[in-house]
Structures are given as C-alpha cells and as structure tokens.
Design an enzyme around this catalytic site. Structure first.
Site, PDB file in Angstrom:
ATOM      1  CB  SER A  94      -0.868   0.007   1.256  1.00 17.89           C
ATOM      2  OG  SER A  94      -0.033   0.232   2.382  1.00 17.89           O
ATOM      3  CE  LYS A  95      -2.358   6.299  -2.537  1.00 20.53           C
ATOM      4  NZ  LYS A  95      -3.431   7.246  -2.527  1.00 20.53           N
ATOM      5  NE  ARG A  96       0.125   0.550   6.290  1.00 19.53           N
ATOM      6  CZ  ARG A  96       0.705  -0.632   6.492  1.00 19.53           C
ATOM      7  NH1 ARG A  96       1.808  -0.709   7.167  1.00 19.53           N
ATOM      8  NH2 ARG A  96       0.151  -1.728   6.028  1.00 19.53           N
ATOM      9  CG  HIS A  97       4.311  -1.249   2.187  1.00 22.34           C
ATOM     10  ND1 HIS A  97       2.949  -1.394   2.273  1.00 22.34           N
ATOM     11  CD2 HIS A  97       4.840  -2.078   3.101  1.00 22.34           C
ATOM     12  CE1 HIS A  97       2.672  -2.303   3.194  1.00 22.34           C
ATOM     13  NE2 HIS A  97       3.802  -2.723   3.713  1.00 22.34           N
ATOM     14  N   GLY A  98       5.351   3.178   0.654  1.00 23.99           N
ATOM     15  CA  GLY A  98       6.072   4.106  -0.213  1.00 23.99           C
ATOM     16  C   GLY A  98       6.002   3.703  -1.674  1.00 23.99           C
TER      17      GLY A  98
END
Ligand code: GLU
Length: 464
Positions: free
Chosen positions: A244-248
């Site tokens: 996800s976006k959390r993972h950059g």
C-alpha cells in the site's frame, strides 16, 4: 500456434504502481520472448475516477522502465460505438436480452434472498426461455441489457498458474453488459477488446480471477477462442501486509525520485512472483529469454526493500563511470549544485559508488566536493587538537610541492605521521573532517586527490 499477443490494460485512476508495473513487465516480456505483440489499452470507462494525468503517469512509468508497446494505446472511451455494435449483435443472436427490472425491484429481490440466506443474484425474470412468457415491458423504464449466461454445465479454462479451472455455470447469474443509460459495463468492454485485439495470453493481477469465468462465457458466446490466463499473485509489503501507500510504493516514478535505476527495478520486479532456478541477478535480455508462464508462482510475493537496494547498488557498480556520472549530475543540478565547479564527477562517483546503494545517496556523498563544507564545531573539536595541529600544518606545507596523484599523496601522509609519531587516524580523521565535513569516507589519499590541490590547501588554511 497463433502469434502471441499480450496486453497491459491499466485503469488510469492513479499512478503506475509496483503491482501494475510487474503486470506490464510480464506481459511485455512474454510478447518479446515469443516475437509477439504487446498491446497497451487504457481502461478509462470509469469516467469519474479516470484522469489524463493518470494516463500520462502510466505512460511515463512504462517509458522509465523501457516497456515499449507495439500497438495502442487504445482508449476504451473511444471504442463505445464498437461495444454498442457488439451488444446489438448479441441481442439479435439471442445471447443478450433486455431487462426492465428496476433498482427497487432488484433491492427487494436481494432483501428476500438475504432473508433466506441465499447468495444474492438476479433471478432471470426477463430472461427469455423457450415456452416462457415474458412480462409486459413497462412503459417509461429504460432497460438494461444482460448477457444470457449458460445455465448448465461448466466454464473451464487452462490457467497457466493454477492449472485447469472449472466453474459451474449455475454459480453465475446473468451479468448486466449495458446499463439502462446505454453505457457498456466494465467486464463486457474487456471481453470485446481482448477479442478484437486478438489477445492470446491474458497476464493480469489475480484480483480479476472472479471476472474470468463470466468473461470467458461472453467471449465464447461471441465465437472467440479462449486465451491462456496467467493470474499474477498479490505483492505483499516488507511487513507481510498488502502493498500500500504506506510502503512508499505509490508510483514507480517514486523509485526514480528515490534514486533507483530502472535496470534494478526491472530485475527486482522479474523475481516478484516468477523464478528461474536460484538466479537473482539477470539482465532484461536474459529475462526475456527465460521468461515463461510455468514458473509464475501462485503464492503471494513479498516485497523486500533490502534486496532491491542490493540490486540497485549492483547495477550502479556495473555502469560505466561516465554513465553513472550522467545519472547523478541532474540530481545534483536539481539541488542547485554545479558539478562543473569542482573535480571530475566521473571520478567522484567511481570513488564513492561502493558505499552507496542509490543515486541519491551517491549524490549526497559527492555533493561535498562541489559545495562549501563547514565541519561541525563538534567534529572540529574532536579532531583538531594540539596533538594533530602540528602534523596538519606540516601536511599543508607539503602539498604545495607534491605530485598530485594518489601514491605521492599517500607517501606524504606516511612521512608526516612518522615525523610526528602519530598513528594514521590521527592525521586521516582531521583531514577528512576538514575536507568533507565527515569522517566516513573512502581512502583518505583518494579523497584528497579527488578534492584537488586548491581545495585541500584552502580547507587546511581556513582551520589552522
Ligand atoms: N483495468 C484493469 C485494472 O487496472 C485490468 C483489467 C484486465 O487486465 O483485464 O485492474
């Protein structure tokens, strides 16, 4: 054997992310492997969420990865007439029919089915059957159009990853292929496109597995042959959660911004859900030669940033120094650093590449040779001591006459520490601190040689 035709069919509702890039890479590689054709299709029928910026971002991402398409981009919004034409043909052939069921009726049907603990599905009330009398078409209701899915038997296909897959037709209800306002629906457009574009291998995310039996039934009704399907498993983040976006991993272009080489990203993506024995490092050409559908893994692939960084450094080291410098230069220029004002950038990157795993880290490391360096007070206090000052002064005096090459500079350092009875770090550390503002550097003689006589002399003069 028909010539291979693959496609990448992104919906332009966001950037080209890592998962999409992997799908594009596999579809591209399979076409290249077999001398086939790679088609790019933009699935922009979700007009509320599709944007021209997202189309551009997808094209930019593919260009950065050098995944060239042979045909397209085709835009679904420009193919509306074609979809409508096929719908008319299906109505005429009896493989599709008008359905006047209203939203309210569908809601009521669903509520009844849920109350009976049944799976909600269309009950076929407008489906023509032999001997069945259809209700009177209500006035003022525009009908949707449904696909007349086969009632019995199974829909089966050869899945290159999962093997033979079978689905009971009784599980599938009659899909709406055109809404009451006449717009064709997503699953239908995909089928017409794959059919018209002669797609032989559908390589896409396995989130589409549920659409596959319906799409195959429609395709078969149109008289199209069923392509080979190769669903690609999910990619999980470093922590095992869905990427996800959390993972950059927002956009592949983020990897460019972060200093990754496309060569490294390609090699990395190739191993996300596909393998060739234990091979980890291989070129794009090698990948194309090896790529097959048999070695796509059915289980989820896990992202591993450490491995990507390792590969990135590997590819940075492989680049000729001139090429590496050419890739670092614009990054420094973007920070306002003029690399024409200082030592040869090629030499600088060659000296530092062994300790840097991204282009940005490398740019950080060499920036000190092109900008004024101000060592911290703490660093100065630590290394500029009564013990080291006399040796530094001697070294400063010596550099005016030394030949400017690493062995001569190394000899001068040795001579100076011997004269003052010091150990190497007592001279090397303050020299590093003064020159580049930090003590972690490659070999000090090489750093001095790179910095150049004038810069070294000026740094010593300033602090002694
Ligand atoms: N447009 C779909 C997506 O971006 C892909 C459809 C397909 O490959 O069939 O997820």
């Amino acid at each position: 054997m028909k010539p291979v035709r693959t496609r990448f069919a992104p919906s332009p509702t966001g950037y080209l992310h890592i998962g999409g890039a992997r799908t594009a890479l596999f579809s591209w590689a399979y076409a290249r492997r077999h001398g086939g054709t790679f088609v790019l299709r933009i699935e922009d029928t979700d007009v509320a969420r599709s944007t021209p910026e997202a189309v551009q971002a997808i094209l930019d991402g593919m260009a950065w990865l050098d995944l060239g398409h042979d045909e397209g981009p085709f835009y679904q919004m420009q193919r509306m007439e074609r979809y409508k034409e096929v719908i008319q043909q299906m109505l005429a052939a009896g493989t599709a029919y008008y359905c006047y069921t209203t939203r309210e009726e569908l809601d009521a049907l669903r509520a009844e089915q849920e109350a009976r603990k049944e799976k909600p599905r269309y009950d076929g009330r407008w489906r023509p059957e032999e001997g069945k009398t259809l209700p009177q078409s209500p006035a003022g209701v525009s009908p949707a159009i449904r696909f007349r899915n086969p009632k019995d038997g199974v829909v089966a296909w050869d899945d290159a990853v999962k093997g033979r897959v079978e689905f009971a037709n009784s599980e599938l209800d009659d899909l709406v292929i055109a809404r009451a306002d006449g717009t064709p629906t997503y699953n239908f457009c995909v089928v017409v496109d794959d059919w018209d574009m002669g797609i032989t291998h559908v390589i896409r995310g396995d989130d589409h597995v549920n659409n596959t039996p319906r799409q195959i039934n429609i395709l078969t009704a149109l008289g199209g042959g069923v392509p080979t399907h190769a669903p690609l498993s999910m990619i999980l983040g470093d922590d095992g959660a869905t990427l996800s976006k959390r993972h950059g991993a927002v956009s592949v272009m983020q990897y460019d911004d972060d200093g990754y080489l496309p060569e490294a990203v390609i090699n990395y993506l190739a191993r996300l859900g596909w393998s060739h024995g234990d091979d980890e490092v291989f070129s794009r050409q090698q990948f194309v030669e090896w790529f097959d559908l048999d070695h796509i893994t059915a289980s989820a692939a896990q992202f591993n940033t450490e491995k990507l960084l390792w590969l990135n450094q590997h590819y940075m080291k492989q680049l000729p120094a001139a090429e590496l410098a050419a890739r670092v230069k614009p990054r420094l220029a973007a920070r306002g650093v003029d690399t024409d004002n200082g030592p040869c950038l090629e030499k600088a990157v060659a000296l530092y590449v062994d300790r840097c795993n991204t282009l940005n880290v490398l740019a950080d490391a060499v920036e000190v040779f092109y900008t004024p360096v101000t060592p911290s007070a703490e660093l100065l206090a630590q290394h500029l001591t009564d013990e080291t000052r006399p040796a530094l002064a001697d070294f400063a005096a010596g550099i005016a006459g030394v030949a400017w090459e690493i062995p001569a500079i190394a000899a001068l350092i040795k001579e100076t520490i011997a004269k003052h009875g010091l150990k190497m770090p007592k001279l090397a550390m303050p020299l590093r601190a003064l020159l580049v503002g930090q003590t972690q550097t490659p070999s000090v003689d090489a750093v001095i040689e790179l910095a150049g006589r004038e810069r070294v002399a000026a740094a010593l003069k300033k602090y002694l």
